[in-house]
Design a protein around this motif. Structure first.
Motif, mmCIF file in Angstrom:
data_model
loop_
_atom_site.group_PDB
_atom_site.id
_atom_site.type_symbol
_atom_site.label_atom_id
_atom_site.label_comp_id
_atom_site.label_asym_id
_atom_site.label_seq_id
_atom_site.Cartn_x
_atom_site.Cartn_y
_atom_site.Cartn_z
ATOM 1 N N GLY A 66 0.764 -1.237 0.000
ATOM 2 C CA GLY A 66 0.000 0.000 0.000
ATOM 3 C C GLY A 66 0.798 1.293 0.000
ATOM 4 N N VAL A 67 2.112 1.201 0.060
ATOM 5 C CA VAL A 67 2.942 2.407 0.137
ATOM 6 C C VAL A 67 3.991 2.395 -0.965
ATOM 7 C CG1 VAL A 67 4.505 3.769 1.572
ATOM 8 C CG2 VAL A 67 2.600 2.536 2.635
ATOM 9 N N PRO A 68 3.966 3.392 -1.861
ATOM 10 C CA PRO A 68 2.896 4.356 -2.027
ATOM 11 C C PRO A 68 1.711 3.693 -2.719
ATOM 12 C CG PRO A 68 4.488 4.708 -3.757
ATOM 13 C CD PRO A 68 5.028 3.613 -2.863
ATOM 14 N N ASP A 69 0.538 4.286 -2.555
ATOM 15 C CA ASP A 69 -0.635 3.719 -3.211
ATOM 16 C C ASP A 69 -0.713 4.196 -4.662
ATOM 17 O OD1 ASP A 69 -3.016 5.956 -3.333
ATOM 18 O OD2 ASP A 69 -1.628 6.314 -1.682
ATOM 19 N N PHE A 70 -1.502 3.503 -5.428
ATOM 20 C CA PHE A 70 -1.650 3.762 -6.864
ATOM 21 C C PHE A 70 -2.191 5.166 -7.151
ATOM 22 C CE2 PHE A 70 -4.641 3.621 -10.501
ATOM 23 C CZ PHE A 70 -3.748 3.418 -11.534
ATOM 24 N N LEU A 71 -3.285 5.539 -6.473
ATOM 25 C CA LEU A 71 -3.936 6.813 -6.793
ATOM 26 C C LEU A 71 -3.066 8.017 -6.456
ATOM 27 C CD1 LEU A 71 -7.570 5.934 -5.702
ATOM 28 C CD2 LEU A 71 -6.727 6.212 -8.050
ATOM 29 N N SER A 72 -2.374 7.986 -5.328
ATOM 30 C CA SER A 72 -1.482 9.099 -4.974
ATOM 31 C C SER A 72 -0.359 9.225 -5.993
ATOM 32 C CB SER A 72 -0.882 8.900 -3.583
ATOM 33 O OG SER A 72 -1.883 8.917 -2.612
ATOM 34 N N THR A 73 0.186 8.099 -6.400
ATOM 35 C CA THR A 73 1.258 8.110 -7.399
ATOM 36 C C THR A 73 0.744 8.674 -8.712
ATOM 37 O OG1 THR A 73 2.247 6.186 -6.315
ATOM 38 C CG2 THR A 73 2.988 6.686 -8.557
ATOM 39 N N LEU A 74 -0.454 8.242 -9.123
ATOM 40 C CA LEU A 74 -1.055 8.752 -10.359
ATOM 41 C C LEU A 74 -1.216 10.265 -10.293
ATOM 42 C CD1 LEU A 74 -2.478 8.327 -13.105
ATOM 43 C CD2 LEU A 74 -4.591 7.908 -11.805
ATOM 44 N N GLU A 75 -1.749 10.779 -9.192
ATOM 45 C CA GLU A 75 -1.968 12.221 -9.069
ATOM 46 C C GLU A 75 -0.659 13.008 -9.140
ATOM 47 O OE1 GLU A 75 -5.998 13.112 -6.715
ATOM 48 O OE2 GLU A 75 -4.467 12.131 -5.479
ATOM 49 N N VAL A 76 0.369 12.509 -8.500
ATOM 50 C CA VAL A 76 1.662 13.207 -8.526
ATOM 51 C C VAL A 76 2.246 13.202 -9.937
ATOM 52 C CG1 VAL A 76 4.047 13.139 -7.699
ATOM 53 C CG2 VAL A 76 2.158 12.858 -6.089
ATOM 54 N N VAL A 77 2.207 12.061 -10.616
ATOM 55 C CA VAL A 77 2.733 11.993 -11.981
ATOM 56 C C VAL A 77 1.950 12.927 -12.895
ATOM 57 C CG1 VAL A 77 3.011 10.491 -14.002
ATOM 58 C CG2 VAL A 77 3.761 9.700 -11.749
ATOM 59 N N LEU A 78 0.621 12.934 -12.751
ATOM 60 C CA LEU A 78 -0.198 13.793 -13.605
ATOM 61 C C LEU A 78 0.024 15.277 -13.341
ATOM 62 C CD1 LEU A 78 -3.557 11.808 -13.678
ATOM 63 C CD2 LEU A 78 -1.944 12.136 -15.567
ATOM 64 N N SER A 79 0.584 15.603 -12.190
ATOM 65 C CA SER A 79 0.881 17.014 -11.917
ATOM 66 C C SER A 79 2.036 17.521 -12.774
ATOM 67 C CB SER A 79 1.202 17.223 -10.428
ATOM 68 O OG SER A 79 2.496 16.730 -10.113
ATOM 69 N N GLU A 80 2.822 16.619 -13.351
ATOM 70 C CA GLU A 80 3.976 17.028 -14.154
ATOM 71 C C GLU A 80 3.964 16.518 -15.594
ATOM 72 O OE1 GLU A 80 7.849 16.884 -12.457
ATOM 73 O OE2 GLU A 80 7.154 17.641 -10.530
ATOM 74 N N LEU A 81 3.046 15.603 -15.917
ATOM 75 C CA LEU A 81 3.020 15.012 -17.259
ATOM 76 C C LEU A 81 1.743 15.412 -17.988
ATOM 77 C CD1 LEU A 81 4.291 13.024 -19.339
ATOM 78 C CD2 LEU A 81 2.990 11.209 -18.218
ATOM 79 N N PHE A 82 1.881 15.954 -19.183
ATOM 80 C CA PHE A 82 0.726 16.287 -20.022
ATOM 81 C C PHE A 82 0.294 15.007 -20.724
ATOM 82 C CE2 PHE A 82 -1.777 18.005 -23.400
ATOM 83 C CZ PHE A 82 -2.309 19.186 -22.891
ATOM 84 N N VAL A 83 -0.950 14.596 -20.516
ATOM 85 C CA VAL A 83 -1.436 13.298 -21.010
ATOM 86 C C VAL A 83 -2.562 13.510 -22.009
ATOM 87 C CG1 VAL A 83 -2.571 11.151 -20.313
ATOM 88 C CG2 VAL A 83 -0.776 12.123 -18.887
ATOM 89 N N GLU A 84 -2.503 12.742 -23.127
ATOM 90 C CA GLU A 84 -3.580 12.828 -24.115
ATOM 91 C C GLU A 84 -4.433 11.563 -24.170
ATOM 92 O OE1 GLU A 84 -1.714 13.607 -27.894
ATOM 93 O OE2 GLU A 84 -1.309 11.491 -28.265
ATOM 94 N N LYS A 85 -3.904 10.446 -23.651
ATOM 95 C CA LYS A 85 -4.637 9.179 -23.715
ATOM 96 C C LYS A 85 -4.193 8.301 -22.565
ATOM 97 C CE LYS A 85 -3.665 5.569 -26.600
ATOM 98 N NZ LYS A 85 -3.497 4.823 -27.859
ATOM 99 N N VAL A 86 -5.106 7.453 -22.080
ATOM 100 C CA VAL A 86 -4.749 6.454 -21.078
ATOM 101 C C VAL A 86 -5.316 5.109 -21.494
ATOM 102 C CG1 VAL A 86 -4.710 8.166 -19.215
ATOM 103 C CG2 VAL A 86 -6.755 6.762 -19.556
ATOM 104 N N LEU A 87 -4.691 4.068 -20.991
ATOM 105 C CA LEU A 87 -5.127 2.708 -21.254
ATOM 106 C C LEU A 87 -5.320 1.998 -19.922
ATOM 107 C CD1 LEU A 87 -5.582 0.811 -23.735
ATOM 108 C CD2 LEU A 87 -3.260 -0.020 -23.352
#
Length: 139
Positions: free
Chosen positions: A47-68
């Motif tokens: 559970g450390v780090p969890d998936f959603l927290s990691t996703l939010e942090v990455v999305l704060s710095e990465l411009f995303v156009e598509k997800v799978l």
């Protein structure tokens, strides 16, 4: 000291070198990762780090156009799926561009993950908590 969100040097470097349509997988602790693929292993314990927290942090710095996502998330982990979709909705608003969301069978997801530029392994231990982010351009 670095001033922006991501302090992990390896993860920051991966994001900084991504080009248009490059894939970055964020995965749970169980997704198989080929030994030759670049892996940013953040997992410390269950559970450390969890998936959603990691996703939010990455999305704060990465411009995303598509997800799978794996199709199986809909039935085996709908809570995570709904939270992912909510997070993506907020990111769409902030970057003012739509993010395409696609679903494939988990076997295809694993194949596509192996094609990604890198994989970020979290300590998440819930089923199908995996996503591939495809880099976009902010112009």
């Amino acid at each position: 000291m670095k001033k922006t969100t991501i302090l992990n040097a390896q993860l920051s470097q991966v994001i900084a070198t991504m080009g248009h349509t490059d894939g970055l997988t964020i995965c749970d602790a169980g997704l198989p990762i080929p030994s030759e693929q670049q892996c940013v292993d953040l997992a410390l314990t269950k559970g450390v780090p969890d998936f959603l927290s990691t996703l939010e942090v990455v999305l704060s710095e990465l411009f995303v156009e598509k997800v799978l996502l794996a199709e199986e998330i809909k039935h085996h982990n709908p809570q995570i799926e709904q939270q992912v979709l909510s997070i993506l909705g907020k990111i769409e608003e902030s970057q003012q561009k739509k993010i395409s969301v696609e679903y494939v069978p988990h076997s295809e997801f694993k194949y596509q993950s192996n094609q990604a530029k890198a994989v970020v392994r979290t300590g998440e231990c819930s089923p199908y908590a995996n996503i591939i982010l495809y880099s976009g351009v902010p112009f």
